[in-house]
Design an enzyme around this catalytic site. Sequence first.
Site, short mmCIF file in Angstrom:
data_model
loop_
_atom_site.label_atom_id
_atom_site.label_comp_id
_atom_site.label_asym_id
_atom_site.label_seq_id
_atom_site.Cartn_x
_atom_site.Cartn_y
_atom_site.Cartn_z
N TYR A 27 -8.80 -43.08 -1.94
CA TYR A 27 -7.95 -43.17 -0.75
C TYR A 27 -8.47 -42.37 0.44
O TYR A 27 -7.81 -42.29 1.46
CB TYR A 27 -6.54 -42.68 -1.10
CG TYR A 27 -5.98 -43.35 -2.32
CD1 TYR A 27 -5.77 -44.73 -2.33
CD2 TYR A 27 -5.70 -42.63 -3.47
CE1 TYR A 27 -5.29 -45.36 -3.46
CE2 TYR A 27 -5.22 -43.26 -4.60
CZ TYR A 27 -5.01 -44.62 -4.59
OH TYR A 27 -4.54 -45.25 -5.70
N HIS A 44 3.94 -49.96 -5.29
CA HIS A 44 3.12 -49.06 -6.09
C HIS A 44 1.69 -49.11 -5.57
O HIS A 44 1.20 -50.18 -5.19
CB HIS A 44 3.15 -49.44 -7.57
CG HIS A 44 4.49 -49.23 -8.17
ND1 HIS A 44 4.97 -47.98 -8.49
CD2 HIS A 44 5.48 -50.09 -8.45
CE1 HIS A 44 6.19 -48.10 -8.96
NE2 HIS A 44 6.54 -49.36 -8.95
#
Lengths: 142, 142, 142, 142, 142, 142, 142, 142, 142, 142, 142, 142
Positions: free
Chosen positions: G22, G97
């Site tokens: 990320y 999610h």
Amino acid sequence: MKILILNGPNLNLTGKREKDIYGNLSFEEYLENIKPHFPGFDISYFQSNIEGEMINKLQEANQTQDGVILNAGGYTHTSVALADAVKSTTIPVVEVHISNILAREEYRHISLIAPHCAGSVFGFGLDSYRLALVWFGFLSEG
Amino acid sequence: MKILILNGPNLNLTGKREKDIYGNLSFEEYLENIKPHFPGFDISYFQSNIEGEMINKLQEANQTQDGVILNAGGYTHTSVALADAVKSTTIPVVEVHISNILAREEYRHISLIAPHCAGSVFGFGLDSYRLALVWFGFLSEG
Amino acid sequence: MKILILNGPNLNLTGKREKDIYGNLSFEEYLENIKPHFPGFDISYFQSNIEGEMINKLQEANQTQDGVILNAGGYTHTSVALADAVKSTTIPVVEVHISNILAREEYRHISLIAPHCAGSVFGFGLDSYRLALVWFGFLSEG
Amino acid sequence: MKILILNGPNLNLTGKREKDIYGNLSFEEYLENIKPHFPGFDISYFQSNIEGEMINKLQEANQTQDGVILNAGGYTHTSVALADAVKSTTIPVVEVHISNILAREEYRHISLIAPHCAGSVFGFGLDSYRLALVWFGFLSEG
Amino acid sequence: MKILILNGPNLNLTGKREKDIYGNLSFEEYLENIKPHFPGFDISYFQSNIEGEMINKLQEANQTQDGVILNAGGYTHTSVALADAVKSTTIPVVEVHISNILAREEYRHISLIAPHCAGSVFGFGLDSYRLALVWFGFLSEG
Amino acid sequence: MKILILNGPNLNLTGKREKDIYGNLSFEEYLENIKPHFPGFDISYFQSNIEGEMINKLQEANQTQDGVILNAGGYTHTSVALADAVKSTTIPVVEVHISNILAREEYRHISLIAPHCAGSVFGFGLDSYRLALVWFGFLSEG
Amino acid sequence: MKILILNGPNLNLTGKREKDIYGNLSFEEYLENIKPHFPGFDISYFQSNIEGEMINKLQEANQTQDGVILNAGGYTHTSVALADAVKSTTIPVVEVHISNILAREEYRHISLIAPHCAGSVFGFGLDSYRLALVWFGFLSEG
Amino acid sequence: MKILILNGPNLNLTGKREKDIYGNLSFEEYLENIKPHFPGFDISYFQSNIEGEMINKLQEANQTQDGVILNAGGYTHTSVALADAVKSTTIPVVEVHISNILAREEYRHISLIAPHCAGSVFGFGLDSYRLALVWFGFLSEG
Amino acid sequence: MKILILNGPNLNLTGKREKDIYGNLSFEEYLENIKPHFPGFDISYFQSNIEGEMINKLQEANQTQDGVILNAGGYTHTSVALADAVKSTTIPVVEVHISNILAREEYRHISLIAPHCAGSVFGFGLDSYRLALVWFGFLSEG
Amino acid sequence: MKILILNGPNLNLTGKREKDIYGNLSFEEYLENIKPHFPGFDISYFQSNIEGEMINKLQEANQTQDGVILNAGGYTHTSVALADAVKSTTIPVVEVHISNILAREEYRHISLIAPHCAGSVFGFGLDSYRLALVWFGFLSEG
Amino acid sequence: MKILILNGPNLNLTGKREKDIYGNLSFEEYLENIKPHFPGFDISYFQSNIEGEMINKLQEANQTQDGVILNAGGYTHTSVALADAVKSTTIPVVEVHISNILAREEYRHISLIAPHCAGSVFGFGLDSYRLALVWFGFLSEG
Amino acid sequence: MKILILNGPNLNLTGKREKDIYGNLSFEEYLENIKPHFPGFDISYFQSNIEGEMINKLQEANQTQDGVILNAGGYTHTSVALADAVKSTTIPVVEVHISNILAREEYRHISLIAPHCAGSVFGFGLDSYRLALVWFGFLSEG
């Protein structure tokens, strides 16, 4: 009539623990006590804690005995190998247990051996063996 | 010694079907044949297809008998109510089955009744009843 | 051809509830209405809420009837004893259900009785009975 | 009344195997034999081993037929897709099976299709189809 | 960016049933309506009721497309073969469902396909497809 | 000896992916390489991603071949219909898998097809096929 | 349009671990980056590791917001209480999610929350949140 | 207000066993003791060990009573038939148990009857009945 | 008699939703209405959405109260920690539920808390609380 | 190439029972018959009914052999210990079974050993061993 | 070496109940007693009944401590969120339990936390904590 | 203090495989290294691959030792017989595992032995044994 009583793991401790239930008699002493009730019988006894030795003995008994009384102890619930050995015998095998396995922990409710036995006797204490011998007596009556 | 043999559903058909296994004897005739082996016994017999009638009879036997030999047939595997009734008896109840229920369909492997019985005898044909009577004999010997 | 229609628990309420589905006819009235379609048949009817009475009736029918149409209601899913009774009949038994049990709650998906029946008819309302009778008609045609 | 009989996998082998049960008739021959019993009916027949072709056919039938008799064979127990297709039809679908699926292997006890059918007919051999047709006759009677 | 939308069984009926939910638009019309939102995209569409044809198309798309939007319908829950096909693609596959499969029958809660997809979009009606396209837009942004 | 090798879904990709394991050979090339080891054999080959086409081919092979080597891929674990087709063949079918299915995901541990096969060979890579052919050689030796 | 993003346990660690996936952005920084894409939106953010605080916040949002984007983290799979809270909201809740929960450990395949959400977006990394916002944009378009 | 207390199998033994818990009072004596607390009530009592007789009584009560307090004993957990009977009543039925069935053996945790009852009261000893009566009092208050 | 009513998650919404069932009364208003029925009682009330705060309160109540009425809401089915807290109290805890949890989704059929409670009251709406208070009244009567 | 054939419980009875299937040959005789087909092989043989002796032998073979052919008999399905031993070998182990274990009782469908083997050969009778040897031949070819 | 001992729900009651097992020492007193055995250690202690506070503390400890000794009490068996928090720590976490959780109720046999811990110590009473500290001593020895 | 370390199947291979984890030390060498830490201890060591020999040794140790440290390896998860043997000892038995069995395959999560042990130590590598010895040290301190 030649009968082998074949006892499995931890059954050599009978009479040495839980004396309040079975008294101070070892299995051998118990056996001596009940033998007079079975005059025409030639009863031998073998105990082992080793699964494969029980299979060895069972295969041998199939050649030399008229029947087997089998208390497989803890292997009753887990041993496919021992169950296969019982299945391949041609003489009658009677399953016995001192306690009532159906009244104990759930994993003891399954007997892999029962499907290949002539019958099963559970829960009468050491008298489970005596009842099994009585049945062989019925058998010899015809 | 007063013993009730309590048979459950469909056991009234014994001797009328599967004659190759049990011969032509009805359960009543079989019972007459083995009674001479148990001279000091007062053996009564009751059969019902109705679960609740078996409970009624068991409650009554608890007041009047010294022991019960119970073959609950199909109710063995499903009747919590009958198992509760056995649990509340104060006399010994011995469970018997003609066939070896552990060798049949999986739903017959469970006995709700066994945990509350003195012991269980499975798979010796009608001789399962006879062995149960022999055990009551041991009991009366002390 | 002598056929017994044997209805189990709560089926005596047919026509008294859920009238939007089956109309105001009771089972007995329905039966009268369809009987003319089956001229060579001798159709009798028995209903009981008691599992063991159904077993009694089934054993009796096995002596006196040519076939049974059985709607065991709630016992369909739980009664080993009734299933054993069906298994021991020598005449054909056809299982019927008014609703489609496979489309209802999961515990109704199991029929202990089906394995021992000639066939099963589910979900056609009261016409399930009529179809079962039609099949007995095929049977009598040879 | 226009009815499609839709047969699934391996049902093209009917009459070619297990002749002791169904005779030497193929499904097509059987169909010819029973058609005279249903004079006002226009019965068509389609068989496929391919799940998706059955769905195609069912969707088409929903536009052109008054009802469907469906034997989905092995797809009965596994095909969510076919069950969805039955669910989306607006004409009645009747499920049939030649054998009693509830009396066979456990994985055949589940019918994904049944919940969406008007009714189910199991176990009467090829006569299961005939009974389904009889029911469509009841339906056209009103 | 070349994207294939691959629809599975019964999804050819969209717009023909449940019109209160999705309006009267067929999937093809819906697709025309949203295409203007995705100017740099070359969107193709394929629907099949046949599991194996979907596998064929997916294998082909892996050679010719930049991504696949897959609604496998009823095969989502049962097709190991289709899941294997998704697993062997080297382009991103996005799983979509019109309804929220986790909110429906329990057998729809399992997606065999999801583990091999870039991501999953459930429950937004036909807009699930549009969101999947938006994501491919993010991807092309880098 | 006429043998059909029948490959299921995604097995057309062999040699195109996972080249580090099987090299660059396609299944067809592999087959050409091993054919010289089986001089008396007439080996044909068919692959399909469509379950029902595999059933079609299997039914046809039952008329024209001496044996089938079947790798059903993902259908191995889910297809009751294909298993039924194998069950109805009268020629021996040998199940093969390139990988050891018992060492993979749990849902691959079940083979619906195995119970109806002459034997199974798992996990030897493409040599699983060659071993199956060797076995047909044993068979022709008598 | 007022939207609350509600993050559950351990999601405060985003950007601090697994940076290869990320990047170094914290969730707050990510949020600042995407806000310009949603000009008409008033987006607020709340994170808590405490199940009951999430319920508190959700009840409050139901009074003050137009929608909620909910990533319940580990509570997704275990919290009946949180699911009940979602069920009692009257504004749309979208489940997101970061990873594809259906591709992870089996105990993560169950979402107790999904049945009560407008839709679910799984597996697109932080872009799952962005897609959820895009959907609220569709909603405001009407 | 006319209330039937309907007790199932073995509940006729209350007061005869486990006296340390409930004292020496039989159920009938207990009932006489609490009746004065319910002046406007007409309370009748019925006990049976027979499942079907309980169904008979419940059907009858539905015609003649304002409510039923039902302790189905062991049938609570196994009787689909009795549950169906409760479901078809139009008067409120309150389920009671003397012990807390959720705190006993696992097979007692399931109540097939509960889903069709107005409410359930477990575990307060004989006072479970009294609480049920109190509730009928609330009901008559409006 | 000092009684704490301890309500769990989402029960602060009572009276704000599902007004057709419970009217417009909040739980606090309901409590005020019934207090006059329990003149000798000192009833306090605490609600929290946070599992651990409920444990804190329960531990505290064990020092200061004579009994607890506990509606654990969604934690009933999942919280081993709360159940442990109930288990360690020495004052009686009565479990209540507004709805009949045994008649709802399967995951609500399990109560981890019940085994440690004096008794359980399910399904009587808000009157479940009132019945629990009545029982504490019985208790204080001796 | 040095290969150990390691046979487990009851496999010493081969040739002594089920003679209609395997003839009168003992395993040792069978081995002598096939050895000429494997000229460059040094084949040794060991059988034991004792699980731990099999582990001993396997550990020893890992030092002295080039491969092992293992038929673990009943231990296949139950022995984590033997499976661990196979896992720790660095030479290839091939699992064989005389019958097709996937076609027998359900408890034989699981092989704890398979995941750690090079491959598995099931169901070809004694020729399963021969096929395993053929594979070692492939291996030595390179 | 800085170590946090983190105790979960109801562990604040240690020393206040079950005094026959652990004596009258509170956990804090016990800690003082054993600290002298760990001279180079800086041991801090935190207890909470609130799952999310434990997660907060664990995240904080990951920045400030060298290790954590975690007794999650009832959350051990249910908290995916807490397990995720343990998984994301980079310092070693040792799981301890006072009792042997594998010897208690079946729902306590599962530890969601164990897979992410350096090791587990169960069943030695409060000495489980001391053994965990001893292990950190080994660690600091290198 | 006399302590037996009893190691089960495959644990004789420690130090011969996975050297990156445990170094090149055999178990015997490791034992020599840690013995100096336990000056007042008489530590003996026994390893067997044979389940029944372990039972033999355990029974013998019960007569001659003060405690046993047991790593039953693969028998941990399957041996009812060994668990029975542990249960019948009167000296404390501590269960150890080198790896954390709760973090491995699911079939290793069950320990049949744990319920009968004084405590369990999992996952600290060979230091699990050392911690067990430390605990026996605590015990001898009193």
